[in-house]
Design a protein around this motif. Structure first.
Motif, PDB file in Angstrom:
ATOM      1  N   LEU C 221       0.831  -1.205   0.000  1.00 42.40           N
ATOM      2  CA  LEU C 221       0.000   0.000   0.000  1.00 42.40           C
ATOM      3  C   LEU C 221       0.872   1.264   0.000  1.00 42.40           C
ATOM      4  N   PHE C 222       1.924   1.231   0.814  1.00 41.54           N
ATOM      5  CA  PHE C 222       2.801   2.393   0.907  1.00 41.54           C
ATOM      6  C   PHE C 222       3.695   2.524  -0.330  1.00 41.54           C
ATOM      7  N   ASN C 223       3.937   1.392  -0.987  1.00 42.05           N
ATOM      8  CA  ASN C 223       4.823   1.422  -2.158  1.00 42.05           C
ATOM      9  C   ASN C 223       4.264   2.307  -3.272  1.00 42.05           C
ATOM     10  N   ILE C 224       2.937   2.509  -3.266  1.00 44.46           N
ATOM     11  CA  ILE C 224       2.323   3.357  -4.296  1.00 44.46           C
ATOM     12  C   ILE C 224       2.755   4.812  -4.097  1.00 44.46           C
ATOM     13  N   VAL C 225       2.797   5.247  -2.832  1.00 40.12           N
ATOM     14  CA  VAL C 225       3.125   6.660  -2.578  1.00 40.12           C
ATOM     15  C   VAL C 225       4.621   6.901  -2.373  1.00 40.12           C
ATOM     16  N   LYS C 226       5.335   5.846  -2.066  1.00 33.54           N
ATOM     17  CA  LYS C 226       6.774   5.994  -1.754  1.00 33.54           C
ATOM     18  C   LYS C 226       7.567   6.792  -2.786  1.00 33.54           C
ATOM     19  N   PHE C 230       9.315  12.811  -0.249  1.00 33.99           N
ATOM     20  CA  PHE C 230      10.664  13.386  -0.267  1.00 33.99           C
ATOM     21  C   PHE C 230      11.638  12.542   0.544  1.00 33.99           C
ATOM     22  N   THR C 231      11.117  11.884   1.581  1.00 33.50           N
ATOM     23  CA  THR C 231      12.011  11.089   2.431  1.00 33.50           C
ATOM     24  C   THR C 231      12.581   9.873   1.682  1.00 33.50           C
ATOM     25  N   THR C 232      11.862   9.409   0.666  1.00 30.98           N
ATOM     26  CA  THR C 232      12.362   8.285  -0.135  1.00 30.98           C
ATOM     27  C   THR C 232      13.629   8.700  -0.883  1.00 30.98           C
TER      28      THR C 232
END
Lengths: 228, 301, 291
Positions: C221-226, C230-232
């Protein structure tokens, strides 16, 4: 029956000892190697291990009889197979503590090579068995395959050029088995995407090589012990 | 010529109307007193004049130009001190003036900075950090910053807040001097009306965001509406007797005593009535001041 | 606009809080350097435990370049917190102090003030980074000397030749400046929303921690927004230290494995900076100064 077994083993040992003393090809190789008391060789080293990304680097190889050997990268960090560099032809043959058994002829890179197995007679030596593939024509060793007690097996192949008269190769390739390499993310602080290609490669390839192409030898001009 | 012209100015904070349809004009050279209780909308109005708060409605013209369209040019000619003298505690007075001098188009020399420090009485402490200053010194420095670039209009929001009597007197003197000697226009707000009445030429009284009165200071003091304070030993008895008299319609009762609004000329008759009614009088005092007028306009009794 | 930038810089220079970050960085770096100087070989041996099973590493592994890399790995996670101390206080601190009204009643527009303050905060951030570079790189080079950079990543090892390292650090510091400017811009945005000093600082730090956790968690789920967080991208300065290899597995000197990744990260960070600063300007223009 027990006596018969002992007799067979005894005969084998006597025969093997006879080979060691009398194998002319090994003698010719040893004689050639004995021409060199020491050398300083310059060359280029290439490290090919799946989990290592290193560029070609200039190296100097120092040798001194009987079996002192040191590979030094010029002004940098060098990666060498663990214990591998000490397993050279000199270290195998110089001490003469082995039994040599001829084990047939094999064709390698278009040359008919005599395979000779060496079994150490001194338990303190760190190698268990070694096979040398020698060209009977020029008495040069083109390939060795050595099993050590602690550091796995090493395959060394050699090519010869202008220093062939001294039995010194122009190119030498160490082949060795690699173990898995993995550091936890918590230590490396690498939380980002991993390089999938590198990971794939690391998993598949378990063999590594280190290749040294020699450009120049300075032979018998003395090397200080402090180099080793 | 109107230096400030405000028309139908309103400001709403949610459901609260802080300023409600306020209109007024300030002429050049006036000391314009802006009076109101705390929370009456004075500061909100002043902040709108300085473009710190966006009006919900209305129009502001300063120096004949719309504030919305000519903000920068207008602010170039204004010096302001807004409520507390908030400054940078880690900077000195000298550093404050030097920094703010850079913000002006005109070249402000070191001599002018020194003169300003002298004017506000901070020359001897010019190199001390503001965090070591008293409230009065900070207020003086704030005024120094406001005057540094020789502005035509000076806006002072509650400039005497928290000052000791000497500080208040100094500020009063400074404002008078700015107007009289230098011809500046000064808009000064305060709830300390005793101060304002001594310096203002014109006054605007604001209450709950609305204009209550406006005009020259002298015209706001009507002799026919003199407030008289009656102090007695027994206010209950006194109130009963006054309520039963013709003064009942003029009677105001507040916590600090009884008040009557009567023409100034009728005070001796009131005195005679009190004596005749056997009211135990302590004092009878005519409070014919702007402050009393202000109280009369804005009090909720 | 230069006069107001000068004023903002002067105020930063005079504020005692400014020096906390410089002091904290110096203390951290010196302590780590001292620790590695005294007991660095043991640390290196621990790191190289796996690789020593197969290979003998000969040479000065624990040199200034590796020390700098270790320091950056540790500090570039924490320096954003120090940047937040100043950046998240630039507007709200003045609102809290009451001085914002002094500034906003000058002839300069609010947009000019907000931009000047961001420029000043950015210069502060860059100075902090230069200080970090000076201590982490140059001081380490002086104390530990230089040699090839031997980096142990999670799945592989990179050996970069000595003469091929320094420019990578320059690139990494330029990249890191984008990362830290993003933090400064975020702090600035938080600062525009509040009238006190502590709230925006805590909010900025919390946002960084929150998004960093999202960036490191490997949940679909988080991989979509990652990719858009900016932290990525903030830690992708490390990409300067990964190298391409040719078909013979020789590292190519002067190469970077994934240039596109660096470019993409810089673009995303720059977009974040523009959005955060743009939002700050918009908010401050609309804001009634009541403090």
């Amino acid at each position: 029956m027990k006596k018969l077994s002992l007799l067979i083993v005894g005969i084998c040992l006597i025969q093997a000892a006879a080979f060691a003393q009398t194998n002319p090809l090994i003698e010719r190789v040893t004689k050639k190697l004995n021409l060199v008391n020491d050398y300083v060789a310059t060359g280029v080293m290439k490290t090919d291990v799946a989990f290592i990304k290193a560029s070609l680097g200039k190296v100097k190889v120092y040798f001194k009889k009987p079996n002192l050997l040191k590979v030094k990268k010029e002004g940098g960090i060098s990666l060498l197979p663990k214990g591998g560099v000490s397993v050279t032809i000199n270290s195998l043959l110089n001490n003469k503590q082995y039994i040599a058994i001829e084990s047939g002829v094999q064709v390698f890179k278009g040359k008919s090579l005599q395979a000779i197995k060496l079994i150490p007679t001194d338990e303190k030596l760190d190698w268990v068995i070694s096979t040398l593939w020698i060209d009977p024509v020029d008495a040069l060793v083109y390939k060795t395959f050595t099993t050590t007690k602690e550091n796995g097996t090493y395959e060394i192949t050699m090519e010869y050029g202008q220093y062939a008269n001294y039995g010194l190769p122009s190119k030498l390739v160490f082949g060795f088995n690699t173990k898995d390499y993995k550091l936890p993310n918590g230590i490396t602080l690498e939380f980002g995407d991993e390089d999938p290609a590198a990971k794939q490669k690391a998993l598949k390839q378990k063999k590594g090589t280190i290749e040294i192409t020699y450009t120049k030898y300075v032979i018998n001009e003395g090397v200080s012990n402090s180099m080793f | 010529m109107s230096v400030i012209k405000v028309q139908g100015l309103s400001k709403n904070f949610g459901a609260i109307k802080a300023v409600d349809q306020l209109s007024f004009e300030v002429e050049a050279g006036q000391v314009y007193g802006f009076l109101g209780q705390n929370g009456s909308g004075k500061s909100t109005t002043i902040r709108m004049l300085l473009s710190l708060i966006h009006p919900s409605q209305g129009h502001i013209e300063i120096f004949g130009q719309s504030l919305t369209d000519n903000r920068s040019a207008i602010l170039e000619q204004i010096g302001a001190v807004i409520e507390r003298p908030d400054l940078y505690p880690y900077l000195t007075a000298q550093e404050h003036l030097t920094l703010f001098a850079k913000l002006r188009k005109q070249k402000i020399t070191a001599a002018k900075i020194e003169a300003t420090l002298t004017q506000v009485g901070l020359l001897s402490r010019a190199n001390d950090k503001v965090q070591t200053y008293s409230l009065g010194m900070k207020q003086r420095l704030g005024i120094g910053i406001a005057l540094l670039h020789d502005p035509q209009l000076i806006i002072l929001d509650e400039p005497t807040n928290g000052l000791d009597p000497q500080g208040i007197a100094d500020i009063r003197q400074l404002i008078k001097s700015l107007s009289k000697d230098q011809g500046k226009t000064v808009l000064v707000s305060s709830h300390l009306l005793s101060e304002i009445e001594q310096i203002a030429t014109h006054i605007l009284i604001i209450h709950q965001g609305k204009k209550m009165a406006e005009g020259p200071t002298s015209s706001l003091l009507d002799p026919n509406k003199t407030i008289v304070q009656i102090k007695t030993l027994d206010d209950v008895d006194a109130k009963q007797k006054l309520m039963a008299s013709a003064y009942s319609t003029n009677l105001l009762e507040r916590t600090e005593g009884l008040y009557l609004t009567i023409p100034k000329l009728e005070i001796p008759a009131l005195n005679a009535f009190i004596v005749a009614s056997n009211i135990d009088l302590v004092s009878l005092e005519a409070k014919n001041s702007l402050e009393d007028y202000f109280l009369q306009l804005t009090s909720t009794f | 606009m230069w006069p107001i930038i000068q004023i903002e810089l002067f105020k930063i220079y005079k504020r005692p809080r400014t020096y906390i970050a410089f002091g904290a960085i110096a203390a951290l770096i010196l302590v780590i350097q001292m620790g590695l100087k005294i007991d660095g070989e043991a640390y290196a041996a621990f790191l190289m435990k796996d690789i020593n099973d197969t290979l003998t590493v000969d040479g000065k592994v624990l040199n200034g370049y590796l020390i700098c890399y270790i320091l950056l790995q540790l500090l570039l996670v924490h320096v954003p917190l120090l940047v937040a101390l100043i950046a998240a206080d630039m507007l709200s601190g003045e609102a809290n102090l009451g001085t914002l009204r002094l500034l906003f009643t000058t002839p300069y527009s609010r947009t000019q003030w907000v931009l000047a303050k961001f420029v000043a905060a950015s210069l502060y951030t860059i100075l902090l980074l230069i200080w970090l570079a000076f201590l982490a790189l140059f001081l380490s080079m002086w104390i530990f000397g230089t040699d090839d950079l031997f980096l142990m990543k999670s799945n592989y090892v990179v050996l970069i030749q000595e003469q091929d390292v320094f420019w990578r650090y320059l690139g990494a510091f330029v990249f890191a400046s984008f990362s830290l400017l993003t933090v400064a811009a975020l702090g600035f945005l938080m600062s525009s929303l509040a009238n006190n000093s502590i709230g925006p600082i805590v909010a900025t730090i919390s946002a960084i921690v929150f998004f960093t956790i999202l960036s490191t968690l490997n949940i679909p789920l988080f991989n979509i927004v990652k990719p858009y967080l900016f932290t990525t991208h903030m830690n992708n300065w490390k990409e300067f230290f990964d190298i391409q290899v040719n078909d013979s597995n020789d590292a190519i000197t002067g190469s970077i494995l994934n240039v596109a990744k660096i470019k993409n990260s810089i673009i995303i960070l720059a977009i974040h900076i523009a959005l955060f600063v743009g939002a700050s300007v918009w908010i401050m223009k609309k804001k009634d100064i009541l403090s």
